[in-house]
Design a protein around this motif. Structure first.
Motif, PDB file in Angstrom:
ATOM      1  N   HIS A 128      -1.532  -4.883  -1.029  1.00 45.39           N
ATOM      2  CA  HIS A 128      -1.094  -6.095  -0.326  1.00 45.39           C
ATOM      3  C   HIS A 128      -1.070  -7.300  -1.235  1.00 45.39           C
ATOM      4  CE1 HIS A 128      -5.219  -7.833  -0.018  1.00 45.39           C
ATOM      5  NE2 HIS A 128      -5.579  -6.559  -0.048  1.00 45.39           N
ATOM      6  N   HIS A 169     -15.648  -8.935  -1.281  1.00 44.54           N
ATOM      7  CA  HIS A 169     -15.295  -9.867  -0.204  1.00 44.54           C
ATOM      8  C   HIS A 169     -15.051  -9.110   1.086  1.00 44.54           C
ATOM      9  CE1 HIS A 169     -10.919  -8.959  -0.309  1.00 44.54           C
ATOM     10  NE2 HIS A 169     -10.963  -9.041  -1.621  1.00 44.54           N
ATOM     11  N   HIS A 204      -2.032  -6.541  -4.951  1.00 43.75           N
ATOM     12  CA  HIS A 204      -3.311  -5.873  -5.209  1.00 43.75           C
ATOM     13  C   HIS A 204      -3.320  -4.481  -4.589  1.00 43.75           C
ATOM     14  CE1 HIS A 204      -7.481  -4.933  -5.550  1.00 43.75           C
ATOM     15  NE2 HIS A 204      -7.781  -5.167  -4.293  1.00 43.75           N
ATOM     16  N   HIS A 235      -5.473  -1.236  -3.849  1.00 39.19           N
ATOM     17  CA  HIS A 235      -6.860  -0.772  -3.785  1.00 39.19           C
ATOM     18  C   HIS A 235      -7.002   0.605  -4.430  1.00 39.19           C
ATOM     19  CE1 HIS A 235      -8.380  -3.310  -0.121  1.00 39.19           C
ATOM     20  NE2 HIS A 235      -7.486  -3.986  -0.823  1.00 39.19           N
ATOM     21  N   TRP A 280     -15.196  -8.546  -7.938  1.00 37.11           N
ATOM     22  CA  TRP A 280     -15.793  -9.352  -6.873  1.00 37.11           C
ATOM     23  C   TRP A 280     -15.789  -8.569  -5.584  1.00 37.11           C
ATOM     24  CZ3 TRP A 280     -12.660 -13.041  -3.538  1.00 37.11           C
ATOM     25  CH2 TRP A 280     -11.289 -12.870  -3.680  1.00 37.11           C
ATOM     26  N   HIS A 331     -13.158  -7.654   4.154  1.00 37.46           N
ATOM     27  CA  HIS A 331     -11.773  -7.205   4.371  1.00 37.46           C
ATOM     28  C   HIS A 331     -11.504  -7.057   5.859  1.00 37.46           C
ATOM     29  CE1 HIS A 331      -7.926  -5.993   2.856  1.00 37.46           C
ATOM     30  NE2 HIS A 331      -8.385  -5.919   1.624  1.00 37.46           N
ATOM     31  N   HIS A 389     -13.490  -5.488  -4.712  1.00 37.82           N
ATOM     32  CA  HIS A 389     -12.167  -5.759  -5.269  1.00 37.82           C
ATOM     33  C   HIS A 389     -12.072  -5.321  -6.733  1.00 37.82           C
ATOM     34  CE1 HIS A 389      -8.433  -8.376  -5.484  1.00 37.82           C
ATOM     35  NE2 HIS A 389      -8.628  -7.993  -6.724  1.00 37.82           N
ATOM     36  N   HIS A 408      -2.383 -10.643  -2.471  1.00 40.12           N
ATOM     37  CA  HIS A 408      -3.715 -11.251  -2.401  1.00 40.12           C
ATOM     38  C   HIS A 408      -3.647 -12.752  -2.173  1.00 40.12           C
ATOM     39  CE1 HIS A 408      -8.055 -11.128  -2.630  1.00 40.12           C
ATOM     40  NE2 HIS A 408      -7.943  -9.821  -2.682  1.00 40.12           N
ATOM     41  N   HIS A 455     -15.546  -5.311   0.793  1.00 34.78           N
ATOM     42  CA  HIS A 455     -14.575  -4.603  -0.053  1.00 34.78           C
ATOM     43  C   HIS A 455     -14.910  -4.918  -1.506  1.00 34.78           C
ATOM     44  CE1 HIS A 455     -10.934  -3.300  -1.980  1.00 34.78           C
ATOM     45  NE2 HIS A 455     -10.604  -4.520  -2.322  1.00 34.78           N
TER      46      HIS A 455
HETATM   47 CU1  C2O Z   1      -9.365  -8.379  -2.690  1.00 35.26          CU
HETATM   48 CU2  C2O Z   1      -7.388  -5.919  -0.177  1.00 35.26          CU
HETATM   49  O1  C2O Z   1      -8.420  -7.185  -1.390  1.00 35.26           O
END
Ligand code: C2O
Ligand code: CU
Length: 701
Positions: A666, A381, A617, A619, A379, A383, A341, A668, A339
């Motif tokens: 969501h 990461h 956070h 998206h 960044w 998911h 971010h 974080h 993902h």
């Molecule tokens: Cu850094 Cu849904 O994430």
């Protein structure tokens, strides 16, 4: 009403809880004494007890204004902090208290001043009957019930609209009091007060009461437990949707409403990809493997890593680049995803298992392609089960450089502040450094620190030895940043800061205050020491830099608005009991989807009534902060992708719905997300074909 202090928020909540509990205990004792008053051994003792009880009722009544005060203090944080307390909690105790003052108090005073001829004589049946009158005993009992229910209401705080919860609460309290009232009246039906049940009868009565209460609690818990369980396979399309405040949107299923009510196929998330053709400007391969890794202290991490690095390699691209990243999974048994971010990629490239793709199984690979439309520090990461996988190392920094990358001698440090589970316990680090890292940079060199908080919790950082500027928040440039020195930089989980300064002639020390002895020490000549800065006032991004026009703002006409109230309550998530982190009183999948239509301007108000900060956070979109705790942003516009709302705070946010898809929104703190603090933002007429749940191998959080 009162100027709120965010630092004191938890204390104020505790004060309010304390008064509510005091009320309950005080009146429970009072009610018991009043109920036993008719059985005083002598008329003299009845008189003496009555005198004490007069004082008791008056003191007990004063707890109502005391509670009103603590409620008004809560109201200082915003109406959503006080509404339920004021309209549900307060009447439950205020009304019985009024009855106690009007009915009980004058009667007690009469007993208290009554002539007692023979101090040793027992009260007459007539005296006993008067002391047992429901007017004497019932208001205090009602008060106990009211205080008990009001307290339960504090624990299971209702969310607006409050009308139905209020009605239900009052109905339960009223019903309970009516039942008790009959018993109180029955005591005085004869020529003398019916004696208190003793021995077996009393035990039986207590048993029946206890069993009834426990049975009700058990039924509620069982229902909550069962309905919390996630199906083995489910679609994000299954859960309820909400329209917030705005025009109705047509459904979001596999079929959407077309012209004339006809059903037309809706857009699949899988089709919302980045450019599928074209030679990429930057191409990377990230290979996930299991690995035993060492921090600088030699503490060992049972990690999962990208390209054998901890954290993963820094991906550097340039504004406008077509980026292609291939994820290769060579782990033993860790299905995963990538993902981006903070990068507003097309939905199919977003990397959320079970929502925008299937998790990439060991031995498999997946290619992401997107155009870098933003610049700044981001960044990447995993998911898939991110609370576990990110913690173990499946993340890394992503830098999108501007077309003009700045001075040629610019020295950059990209630092991910993380917390690792090691063989020596939990350890805070900057990248893999959990000990002091020393670097040499010649004086006069421009330096940029790109800071990522890859941990779950709010962290506080300091930079000592040099004045500096915060030039970007979550990758977004601050307009006209000014120089700062001696400040603490709080940064929530998932968030980023860019810090810039010119290397001075002396040492500079950057520290994460969770591990101040570690950190980064930069010196011009490899020599010198500098202690970390430990105490300073907090940096406030909403009052930093200068204003600049934004495409929308507090005065805009919003097409749709949502309110998210974050709170706690005891309950179940997926069959496991927790002290839950709730959004509008529920956890996933019971929090309705936020539904929008493409092109809309959307306002989201976030209120944090819980006991901890939540870095929210969203998206696929950047949000503009309209206000924080009721105060407008006075400095540079604040654009964020991760908004850390501290307990006691209220944020008004706005975004443009310009990136169709089904998007995660969501907390974080990934542990919270994994316990259900997860919402989705979905566009009208878009559906996901992917499934999540145990049977599917997809675990979005
Ligand atoms: Cu850094 Cu849904 O994430
Ligand atoms: Cu949270």
């Amino acid at each position: 009403m009162f100027e709120p202090s965010i630092e004191l928020y938890d204390d104020q909540v505790n004060n309010d809880f304390t008064v509510a509990i005091l009320q309950l205990i005080f009146w429970a004792v009072l009610a018991r004494r009043l109920y036993r008053l008719p059985f005083s051994k002598t008329a003299h003792k009845l008189r003496r007890s009555s005198r004490r009880l007069v004082v008791g009722v008056v003191v007990g009544a004063l707890l109502v204004p005391a509670r009103l005060f603590t409620i008004l203090v809560m109201g200082g944080y915003g109406p959503q902090f006080a509404a339920d307390r004021l309209w549900i909690g307060l009447p439950l105790v205020a009304v019985p208290t009024i009855f106690a003052l009007v009915l009980t108090l004058p009667r007690l005073r009469r007993f208290a001043v009554a002539e007692v001829a023979d101090r040793q004589a027992p009260p007459t049946p007539e005296q006993r009957l008067r002391a047992a009158a429901p007017a004497v005993t019932l208001p205090a009992r009602a008060m106990t019930i009211g205080a008990l229910i009001a307290f339960a209401r504090l624990i299971f705080a209702p969310t607006p609209p409050l009308f139905i919860p209020a009605l239900l609460t009052f109905a339960v309290a009223g019903g309970w009091i009516l039942v008790l009232g009959r018993r109180h009246r029955a005591r005085t039906a004869g020529v003398d007060v019916r004696p208190m049940p003793r021995g077996g009868a009393r035990t039986r009565r207590n048993l029946v009461g206890t069993v009834t209460v426990l049975a009700l609690v058990a039924v509620y818990a069982a229902w909550d437990w069962q309905t919390s369980k996630l199906p083995d396979s489910y679609s994000m399309m299954d859960h309820a949707m909400t329209y917030g405040d705005g025009p109705e949107v047509s459904g979001h299923g596999h079929l959407a409403a077309g012209a004339g009510g006809a059903k037309v196929p809706s857009v699949s998330v899988a089709d919302l990809t980045g450019p599928r053709t074209g030679v990429p400007d930057k191409r990377f391969t990230l290979t996930a493997t299991d690995a035993r890794m060492k921090l600088s202290s030699s503490a060992e991490v049972d990690a999962v890593v990208f390209n054998g690095q901890l954290p993963g390699p820094e991906l550097r691209v340039r504004e406008g680049d077509l980026v292609e990243v291939t994820l290769v999974n060579r782990t033993r048994d860790v299905p995963t995803t990538l993902h981006w971010h903070g990068v507003d990629v097309p939905n199919a490239e977003d990397g959320v298992a079970g929502v925008t793709q299937d998790a990439v199984a060991p031995g498999k690979s997946h290619t992401y392609r997107w155009v870098a439309g933003q610049t700044g520090t981001y960044w990447y990461h995993s998911h898939q089960q991110s609370s576990v996988q990110v913690r173990r190392g499946l993340f890394g920094p992503l830098v999108i450089e501007k077309a003009d990358p700045g001075p040629a001698n610019l020295k950059e440090f990209t630092l991910a502040a993380h917390v690792w589970d090691t063989d020596k316990g939990e350890i805070s680090s900057l990248n893999s450094y959990d000990t002091l890292r020393r670097e040499t940079v010649p004086a006069g060199t421009p330096v940029r620190i790109r800071l990522v908080n890859s941990d779950n919790f709010l962290k506080t950082f300091t930079l000592a030895g040099v004045p500096f500027k915060v030039t970007a928040l979550d990758g977004n440039d601050v307009n006209a940043p000014t120089e700062l020195s001696k400040v603490k930089l709080p940064l929530g989980g998932g968030g980023r800061y860019d810090l810039e300064f010119v290397m001075p002639a002396g040492p500079v020390r950057f520290a994460d205050l969770a591990a101040p002895d570690a950190g980064l020490l930069i010196t011009p000549d490899g020599k010198g020491e500098l202690a970390p800065l430990l105490e300073a006032p907090d940096f406030d991004p909403t009052r930093y830099g200068s204003p600049r026009p934004t495409p929308f703002g507090p005065g805009s006409d919003f097409d749709r608005s949502f309110q998210l109230i974050l709170d706690n309550k005891p309950g179940f998530f997926d069959g496991t009991p927790y002290y839950l982190w709730t959004v509008n009183g529920s956890v996933f999948p019971h929090i309705p989807m936020l539904m929008v239509r493409e092109g809309e301007l959307v306002k989201v108000t976030v209120v944090n009534r819980s006991f901890l900060e939540h870095p929210l956070h969203l998206h696929g979109h950047r949000v503009l902060v309209l206000s924080r705790n009721g105060k407008p942003v006075t400095g540079s516009p604040v654009w964020l992708d991760t908004v850390t709302v501290v307990d006691g705070e209220t944020y008004e946010l706005a975004f443009k719905a310009d990136n169709p898809g089904v998007w995660m929104d969501h907390c974080h703190n990934l542990e919270h997300a994994a316990m259900g603090m997860t919402i989705h933002l979905a566009y009208e007429n878009v559906h996901t074909p992917y499934l999540a749940g145990r049977a599917t191998g997809n675990v979005p959080e």
